[in-house]
Design a protein around this motif. Structure first.
Motif, PDB file in Angstrom:
ATOM      1  N   ALA A 157       0.820  -1.212   0.000  1.00  0.00           N
ATOM      2  CA  ALA A 157       0.000   0.000   0.000  1.00  0.00           C
ATOM      3  C   ALA A 157       0.852   1.259   0.000  1.00  0.00           C
ATOM      4  CB  ALA A 157      -0.917  -0.010   1.223  1.00  0.00           C
ATOM      5  N   MET A 158       2.177   1.095   0.218  1.00  0.00           N
ATOM      6  CA  MET A 158       3.104   2.219   0.357  1.00  0.00           C
ATOM      7  C   MET A 158       2.575   3.199   1.406  1.00  0.00           C
ATOM      8  SD  MET A 158       5.790   1.654  -1.404  1.00  0.00           S
ATOM      9  CE  MET A 158       6.667   3.162  -1.797  1.00  0.00           C
ATOM     10  N   GLU A 159       2.340   2.629   2.616  1.00  0.00           N
ATOM     11  CA  GLU A 159       1.804   3.403   3.719  1.00  0.00           C
ATOM     12  C   GLU A 159       2.608   3.168   4.998  1.00  0.00           C
ATOM     13  OE1 GLU A 159      -2.957   3.453   2.481  1.00  0.00           O
ATOM     14  OE2 GLU A 159      -2.189   1.964   3.896  1.00  0.00           O
ATOM     15  N   LEU A 160       2.626   4.186   5.849  1.00  0.00           N
ATOM     16  CA  LEU A 160       3.201   4.073   7.182  1.00  0.00           C
ATOM     17  C   LEU A 160       2.047   3.933   8.162  1.00  0.00           C
ATOM     18  CD1 LEU A 160       5.728   4.265   9.057  1.00  0.00           C
ATOM     19  CD2 LEU A 160       5.287   6.731   9.190  1.00  0.00           C
ATOM     20  N   ARG A 161       2.071   2.842   8.965  1.00  0.00           N
ATOM     21  CA  ARG A 161       0.940   2.545   9.832  1.00  0.00           C
ATOM     22  C   ARG A 161       1.357   2.412  11.285  1.00  0.00           C
ATOM     23  NH1 ARG A 161      -1.994  -2.161   6.127  1.00  0.00           N
ATOM     24  NH2 ARG A 161      -2.756  -0.745   4.487  1.00  0.00           N
ATOM     25  N   SER A 162       0.427   2.763  12.157  1.00  0.00           N
ATOM     26  CA  SER A 162       0.543   2.513  13.590  1.00  0.00           C
ATOM     27  C   SER A 162      -0.573   1.542  13.953  1.00  0.00           C
ATOM     28  CB  SER A 162       0.387   3.828  14.375  1.00  0.00           C
ATOM     29  OG  SER A 162      -0.967   4.254  14.354  1.00  0.00           O
ATOM     30  N   PRO A 163      -0.601   1.047  15.204  1.00  0.00           N
ATOM     31  CA  PRO A 163      -1.709   0.161  15.598  1.00  0.00           C
ATOM     32  C   PRO A 163      -3.080   0.816  15.441  1.00  0.00           C
ATOM     33  CG  PRO A 163       0.080   0.004  17.177  1.00  0.00           C
ATOM     34  CD  PRO A 163       0.429   1.118  16.246  1.00  0.00           C
ATOM     35  N   ASP A 164      -3.108   2.164  15.395  1.00  0.00           N
ATOM     36  CA  ASP A 164      -4.390   2.875  15.286  1.00  0.00           C
ATOM     37  C   ASP A 164      -4.834   3.115  13.853  1.00  0.00           C
ATOM     38  OD1 ASP A 164      -4.450   3.094  18.084  1.00  0.00           O
ATOM     39  OD2 ASP A 164      -3.183   4.887  18.010  1.00  0.00           O
ATOM     40  N   GLY A 165      -3.954   2.875  12.891  1.00  0.00           N
ATOM     41  CA  GLY A 165      -4.349   3.083  11.503  1.00  0.00           C
ATOM     42  C   GLY A 165      -3.244   3.696  10.669  1.00  0.00           C
ATOM     43  N   VAL A 166      -3.618   4.195   9.474  1.00  0.00           N
ATOM     44  CA  VAL A 166      -2.659   4.757   8.532  1.00  0.00           C
ATOM     45  C   VAL A 166      -2.225   6.153   8.989  1.00  0.00           C
ATOM     46  CG1 VAL A 166      -2.275   5.496   6.156  1.00  0.00           C
ATOM     47  CG2 VAL A 166      -3.631   3.451   6.613  1.00  0.00           C
ATOM     48  N   LEU A 167      -0.911   6.361   9.016  1.00  0.00           N
ATOM     49  CA  LEU A 167      -0.367   7.664   9.403  1.00  0.00           C
ATOM     50  C   LEU A 167      -0.024   8.532   8.201  1.00  0.00           C
ATOM     51  CD1 LEU A 167       2.081   6.648  12.286  1.00  0.00           C
ATOM     52  CD2 LEU A 167      -0.213   7.617  12.496  1.00  0.00           C
ATOM     53  N   ALA A 168       0.551   7.904   7.172  1.00  0.00           N
ATOM     54  CA  ALA A 168       0.997   8.682   6.009  1.00  0.00           C
ATOM     55  C   ALA A 168       1.351   7.751   4.864  1.00  0.00           C
ATOM     56  CB  ALA A 168       2.206   9.539   6.376  1.00  0.00           C
ATOM     57  N   LYS A 169       1.362   8.316   3.680  1.00  0.00           N
ATOM     58  CA  LYS A 169       1.877   7.605   2.519  1.00  0.00           C
ATOM     59  C   LYS A 169       3.402   7.675   2.546  1.00  0.00           C
ATOM     60  CE  LYS A 169      -1.545   6.137  -0.142  1.00  0.00           C
ATOM     61  NZ  LYS A 169      -1.613   4.710  -0.617  1.00  0.00           N
ATOM     62  N   VAL A 170       4.050   6.657   1.980  1.00  0.00           N
ATOM     63  CA  VAL A 170       5.502   6.678   1.864  1.00  0.00           C
ATOM     64  C   VAL A 170       5.879   6.573   0.399  1.00  0.00           C
ATOM     65  CG1 VAL A 170       5.831   5.646   4.143  1.00  0.00           C
ATOM     66  CG2 VAL A 170       5.774   4.167   2.126  1.00  0.00           C
ATOM     67  N   ARG A 171       7.070   7.044   0.079  1.00  0.00           N
ATOM     68  CA  ARG A 171       7.564   6.917  -1.297  1.00  0.00           C
ATOM     69  C   ARG A 171       9.063   6.674  -1.288  1.00  0.00           C
ATOM     70  NH1 ARG A 171      10.169  11.457  -3.325  1.00  0.00           N
ATOM     71  NH2 ARG A 171       9.914  13.374  -2.099  1.00  0.00           N
ATOM     72  N   ARG A 172       9.538   6.063  -2.339  1.00  0.00           N
ATOM     73  CA  ARG A 172      10.952   5.754  -2.517  1.00  0.00           C
ATOM     74  C   ARG A 172      11.506   6.616  -3.636  1.00  0.00           C
ATOM     75  NH1 ARG A 172      14.154   2.234  -5.746  1.00  0.00           N
ATOM     76  NH2 ARG A 172      15.911   1.279  -4.618  1.00  0.00           N
ATOM     77  N   ASN A 173      12.605   7.321  -3.351  1.00  0.00           N
ATOM     78  CA  ASN A 173      13.222   8.192  -4.345  1.00  0.00           C
ATOM     79  C   ASN A 173      14.572   7.619  -4.751  1.00  0.00           C
ATOM     80  OD1 ASN A 173      13.895  10.284  -5.998  1.00  0.00           O
ATOM     81  ND2 ASN A 173      14.018  11.841  -4.416  1.00  0.00           N
ATOM     82  N   ASP A 174      14.676   7.177  -6.010  1.00  0.00           N
ATOM     83  CA  ASP A 174      15.934   6.655  -6.544  1.00  0.00           C
ATOM     84  C   ASP A 174      16.753   7.841  -7.060  1.00  0.00           C
ATOM     85  OD1 ASP A 174      18.019   5.467  -7.873  1.00  0.00           O
ATOM     86  OD2 ASP A 174      16.804   3.932  -8.838  1.00  0.00           O
ATOM     87  N   LEU A 175      17.793   8.192  -6.316  1.00  0.00           N
ATOM     88  CA  LEU A 175      18.574   9.388  -6.642  1.00  0.00           C
ATOM     89  C   LEU A 175      19.517   9.180  -7.819  1.00  0.00           C
ATOM     90  CD1 LEU A 175      19.439  10.480  -3.001  1.00  0.00           C
ATOM     91  CD2 LEU A 175      17.590  11.301  -4.450  1.00  0.00           C
ATOM     92  N   THR A 176      19.639   7.947  -8.290  1.00  0.00           N
ATOM     93  CA  THR A 176      20.546   7.689  -9.410  1.00  0.00           C
ATOM     94  C   THR A 176      19.877   7.994 -10.751  1.00  0.00           C
ATOM     95  OG1 THR A 176      19.879   5.351  -9.561  1.00  0.00           O
ATOM     96  CG2 THR A 176      21.729   5.901  -8.103  1.00  0.00           C
ATOM     97  N   LYS A 177      18.561   8.180 -10.742  1.00  0.00           N
ATOM     98  CA  LYS A 177      17.836   8.462 -11.981  1.00  0.00           C
ATOM     99  C   LYS A 177      17.653   9.967 -12.129  1.00  0.00           C
ATOM    100  CE  LYS A 177      15.415   4.036 -12.050  1.00  0.00           C
ATOM    101  NZ  LYS A 177      14.113   3.340 -12.015  1.00  0.00           N
ATOM    102  N   VAL A 178      18.584  10.581 -12.831  1.00  0.00           N
ATOM    103  CA  VAL A 178      18.580  12.037 -13.002  1.00  0.00           C
ATOM    104  C   VAL A 178      18.768  12.359 -14.481  1.00  0.00           C
ATOM    105  CG1 VAL A 178      19.716  14.188 -12.366  1.00  0.00           C
ATOM    106  CG2 VAL A 178      19.589  12.322 -10.710  1.00  0.00           C
ATOM    107  N   ASP A 179      17.989  13.303 -14.990  1.00  0.00           N
ATOM    108  CA  ASP A 179      18.121  13.722 -16.385  1.00  0.00           C
ATOM    109  C   ASP A 179      19.067  14.915 -16.482  1.00  0.00           C
ATOM    110  OD1 ASP A 179      16.323  11.811 -17.319  1.00  0.00           O
ATOM    111  OD2 ASP A 179      14.603  13.090 -16.851  1.00  0.00           O
ATOM    112  N   VAL A 180      19.773  14.992 -17.598  1.00  0.00           N
ATOM    113  CA  VAL A 180      20.649  16.146 -17.830  1.00  0.00           C
ATOM    114  C   VAL A 180      19.776  17.326 -18.262  1.00  0.00           C
ATOM    115  CG1 VAL A 180      22.588  14.672 -18.473  1.00  0.00           C
ATOM    116  CG2 VAL A 180      21.045  15.541 -20.252  1.00  0.00           C
ATOM    117  N   PRO A 181      20.277  18.557 -18.173  1.00  0.00           N
ATOM    118  CA  PRO A 181      19.474  19.733 -18.571  1.00  0.00           C
ATOM    119  C   PRO A 181      18.975  19.625 -20.014  1.00  0.00           C
ATOM    120  CG  PRO A 181      21.417  20.421 -17.351  1.00  0.00           C
ATOM    121  CD  PRO A 181      21.573  18.953 -17.586  1.00  0.00           C
ATOM    122  N   SER A 182      17.761  20.084 -20.233  1.00  0.00           N
ATOM    123  CA  SER A 182      17.132  19.962 -21.553  1.00  0.00           C
ATOM    124  C   SER A 182      17.831  20.798 -22.618  1.00  0.00           C
ATOM    125  CB  SER A 182      15.657  20.375 -21.456  1.00  0.00           C
ATOM    126  OG  SER A 182      15.548  21.705 -20.981  1.00  0.00           O
TER     127      SER A 182
END
Length: 375
Positions: A157-182
């Motif tokens: 679900a890509m969620e951070l949970r406590s025993p009381d329920g969902v606290l927040a969404k989480v995401r993964r940032n791959d820092l190796t994927k970077v584009d050069v200036p246009s």
């Protein structure tokens, strides 16, 4: 201790026996290991407290020689030695984990949604390792701890949970994927120098800044296009921008670096490797040197023997958190030695309150954006 006896001989014999007995109960133990250098100020204080508790004299050396000497009763030294070995072992393991965490955050960063704030919040470095390891092992979820509270990251679900329920969404940032200036020109080679002509707004921007800070007559300005180097720099920038440890969020500055014809190509290809980029100065540390003003770097720009022209880089530099540099320093000092020996300042400078000279120690902290040829 006073000894009384019927004769000098009996006193002498008794003294000898007392000394033998004393020696059998006294021990002088020294052990050396490179791991001792990982001890924090807090660890050293703890060891000294234990020494006083056991009645043992403790001497700790860190640096060129890393060793601990303990002098006292045999049993006390043995008991203290067991605890000291455990403290040193734990310090070494903590340093290893912190180094791995520092390396990982340059490549991958996990965030939780900021709630009322529009800015996502990065997990701390060690939690980042825990989450990434579980994600890499294709786990469905992983438990983490925040301020002593047990929480769960649900990867489906890509969620951070406590025993009381969902606290927040989480995401993964791959820092190796970077584009050069246009606006970069298409290229096949690893490195390409693209000359920028006077009508281009970029030319005006670079030229004005160069001459405003004491630069001389410009012959030409070239943009350095090195995709591999640029992506390394961009990943480092993302990591520093999102790091909770970096207090200075205005990380990026445009600074100058004077050079000569022998190192220009190497810098364009490899970046500001300290083996050649920082060989001219050590006053504020043994790193790569950059100046706020072009007139300072002019002194380190040597004429090309073929053309007579000088060259200087206008460089993107991630200055991060700064501290005063010292002569011969090979790395910045820790931000807080009592907490961590491996969480270092990012840059050393001549004057922290009003810096004009900056020294970097990580090659990914800089990108040679423009090469200015002048006379």
């Amino acid at each position: 201790l006073r000894i009384y006896g019927a004769s000098k001989e009996s006193v002498k014999e008794a003294k000898k026996e007392v000394e033998t007995l004393q020696e059998s109960h006294h021990r002088d133990k020294t052990f050396s290991t490179e791991n001792i250098k990982e001890l924090s100020v807090r660890d050293i204080s703890h060891i000294n407290d234990l020494g006083r508790k056991y009645g043992v004299v403790v001497t700790i050396e860190q640096g060129i020689v890393n060793r601990i000497r303990m002098q006292g009763e045999t049993i006390s030294v043995a008991d203290l030695s067991t605890e000291v070995h455990e403290i040193v072992s734990n310090a070494a393991e903590t340093a290893r984990i912190e180094r791995r965490a520092a390396e990982l955050k340059e490549r991958v960063r996990w965030f939780k949604a900021g709630g009322a704030s529009s800015t996502d919040i990065p997990f701390d470095d060690l939690t980042n390792v825990t989450i990434e390891d579980a994600h890499k092992d294709n786990e469905r979820k992983v438990d983490i701890y925040e301020k002593g509270r047990k929480l769960t990251v649900d990867f489906r679900a890509m969620e951070l949970r406590s025993p009381d329920g969902v606290l927040a969404k989480v995401r993964r940032n791959d820092l190796t994927k970077v584009d050069v200036p246009s606006f970069w020109k298409p290229q096949k080679d690893k490195v390409m120098l693209v000359e920028i002509k006077a009508p281009d707004p970029l030319y005006k921007k670079v030229a004005c800044q160069f001459q405003k800070t004491g630069g001389q007559t410009i012959i030409k300005i070239e943009r350095v296009q090195n995709p591999e180097l640029y992506m390394q720099y961009s990943a480092k920038k993302m990591s520093m921008d999102n790091s909770p440890n970096v207090k200075n969020k205005s990380n990026e500055m445009e600074l100058y670096h004077g050079s000569d014809a022998n190192t220009i190509n190497a810098i364009c290809s490899q970046g500001f490797n300290r083996s050649f980029a920082g060989r001219n100065a050590v006053m504020f540390g043994r790193g790569a040197y950059f100046a706020l003003n072009a007139n300072y770097s002019t002194g380190y720009s040597h004429p090309d023997p073929n053309t007579g022209f000088k060259q200087m880089f206008q460089t993107l530099v991630l200055v991060g958190d700064m501290c005063a540099g010292q002569n011969g320093m090979i790395a910045p000092p820790p931000r807080d030695p009592s907490v961590s020996q491996v969480d270092l300042f990012d840059t050393t400078v001549d004057n922290p309150s009003n810096p004009t000279i900056f020294v970097t120690y990580g090659d990914a902290q800089t990108y040679p954006e423009y090469l200015i040829t002048f006379q």
